[in-house]
Motif scaffolding. Sequence first.
Motif, short mmCIF file in Angstrom:
data_model
loop_
_atom_site.label_atom_id
_atom_site.label_comp_id
_atom_site.label_asym_id
_atom_site.label_seq_id
_atom_site.Cartn_x
_atom_site.Cartn_y
_atom_site.Cartn_z
N SER A 26 0.85 -1.19 0.00
CA SER A 26 0.00 0.00 0.00
C SER A 26 0.88 1.24 0.00
O SER A 26 1.79 1.38 0.80
N MET A 27 0.61 2.14 -0.93
CA MET A 27 1.43 3.35 -1.06
C MET A 27 0.74 4.56 -0.43
O MET A 27 1.23 5.68 -0.56
N ALA A 28 -0.41 4.35 0.20
CA ALA A 28 -1.20 5.49 0.68
C ALA A 28 -0.40 6.39 1.62
O ALA A 28 -0.34 7.60 1.43
N HIS A 29 0.25 5.80 2.64
CA HIS A 29 1.03 6.61 3.58
C HIS A 29 2.23 7.23 2.88
O HIS A 29 2.60 8.37 3.14
N ARG B 47 2.64 8.20 -0.16
CA ARG B 47 2.32 9.38 -0.97
C ARG B 47 2.18 10.61 -0.07
O ARG B 47 2.67 11.68 -0.39
N GLY B 48 1.52 10.41 1.07
CA GLY B 48 1.38 11.51 2.01
C GLY B 48 2.72 12.03 2.47
O GLY B 48 2.96 13.24 2.52
#
Lengths: 371, 216
Positions: free
Chosen positions: A42-45, A47-48
């Motif tokens: 998961s790249m969500a964090h 990217r943030g």
Amino acid sequence: MDAQRLKDSFAHVAMHGDEVPLFFYADLFLHHPETRDLFPVSMAHQRGRLVQALATTVSNVDNLETLRPLLEDLGRDHRKFGAVAAHYPAVGNSLLTTLAHFCGDGWTEDLASDWAAAYEIIAQVMVQAAREDEAHRPAYWDATVMAHERRRFDIAVLRLAVEEPLEYLPGQSVSMESSKRPRLWRFYSMANAPRPDSTMDFHVRMLDGGALSSHLARGLEVGGRLRIGSPVGTLTYDGQSARDVLLVAGSTGLAPLKAILEQISGQADPPRVHLFFGASTADGLYDLPDLEKLAAQFPWLTVVPSVSREPGFPGERGSLPDVVARSGTWRDHDAYVSGPTGMVEATMQQLLAQGVPENQIRVEDFGWSEG
Amino acid sequence: MTVTYRSDERLTPDQVQGVSFPSARLGRRGFDEEHVRYFCALVERELVTLLNEKASLWEEVNRLRRRVIGGEGAVVGIRPEDAHVQAVRILSNAQLTADQYVADAQQYSRELAEEARRRHDEVLAEARAHADQVLEQAHQRASQAAQLEMSDPGGNGHRDARAELAYLRTFSDVYRTHLRAYLEALLQNVAEWERAESSSLAAARAGLPPPEVPRL
């Protein structure tokens, strides 16, 4: 280099929100597929974090002296992720492609060369710091699980041994990664002062939905392998101070304070130490027997266990910050506070309200809240 | 993550997913946490969808813009830059899907763990309360039995011993009965819990987190 032009263009690009880092990483992975392995599924964090780092960098782009230490930390920290100097130009290219894409018609040759120059400087500082770091420590340490003791269904105490020596100060923490949860690094504090045999203890509490913590607390076996990063953290003992010491530990926030306690016990003339150890129920006081043993051994140490949600508990009852506040006046103490977010904040408030000067309080926020 | 919002920053799906609110102070009214979480999940999903749609529109605008600049008949087939941007978009969408799966799995695991933790606390508290109650009841009944034995007119020097025997026998009888009933109730609880878990699992597979986990 026109700093204002850089800032303006970044502000314009940042309007596109999450699309910007999405584009950046997709471009990077398409051109350099091997870099995909450096990131979690998961790249969500991620990217943030990228946008945050870019925003900080751009807002200080005309103030390199402020920026330098941050970039140096970033460069050193990236070593454990497997980032090497060769990755930097690739990242630079994707960054410029991304900016060009979102600037649209506003992307000029001047702007492009300004960005290229700025990135060049940033990359240079990061690579340089990483290179200097390489000279005296590894990118990460391989660690072996020597012992794994389940203290409650969701709390475990681990002992790890590292092959190469790892120097740290009591109270500091390291990030950890398991091959079972690749590329997820989480911080844990050492629960002991440095030992000659390079073993370290950690107190792990399983967080609901926590990918790494649930693995460390319940899935780990003796002989298992972990990676650990460089020690960090400022919750360290002030040995120069003549004041008595107040230690306030909520749940596994005990770990760094236990390391500090061990450091104090090695001193020729230890100060008086009050250790408050709080949990919601008595079975959350997972290390109390050991602390009581220490209290029996050292006349200068007082250990006060307290619970917040068990009416029948024979000792102190109530929220830990309240128990601490009503148990004494701590104005002349050095306070070390560690544990869940709410507990750390509330304890800080109580101590400040009592008149403890802010510079006598050191804290470590474990970032989760007590359920 | 606490609730902060800076006007110069855009809100990301990640922020919505990771948001946590401090609990309302004692005595103040707060919202039901399950419902807030459920709504946040909806908001996050909507944000992802909107971002995807926005990205597609942005691509479309750029494509049309290039076509206008390049002249009407100039475009035949896909230019390499366009192909790359298309690839970036496909990969971005794949990544967002992966992110969503991971977030869903984490959410599900968090709900299960919370539920298990809550049950653990409840069962322990119940057991403690029950144990106290059983002890008290056993003591009372056993005392009565002992007194009865004491007041037996046919008694002699063995009266005390008989009274104590009667006390202990009654005490252990009461205790055993309670223990059996309690263990059966526990087994019943475990069975119900299993059922609740499999039904919430089915709900999660259906793509909708259950707004309310069945209470045991």
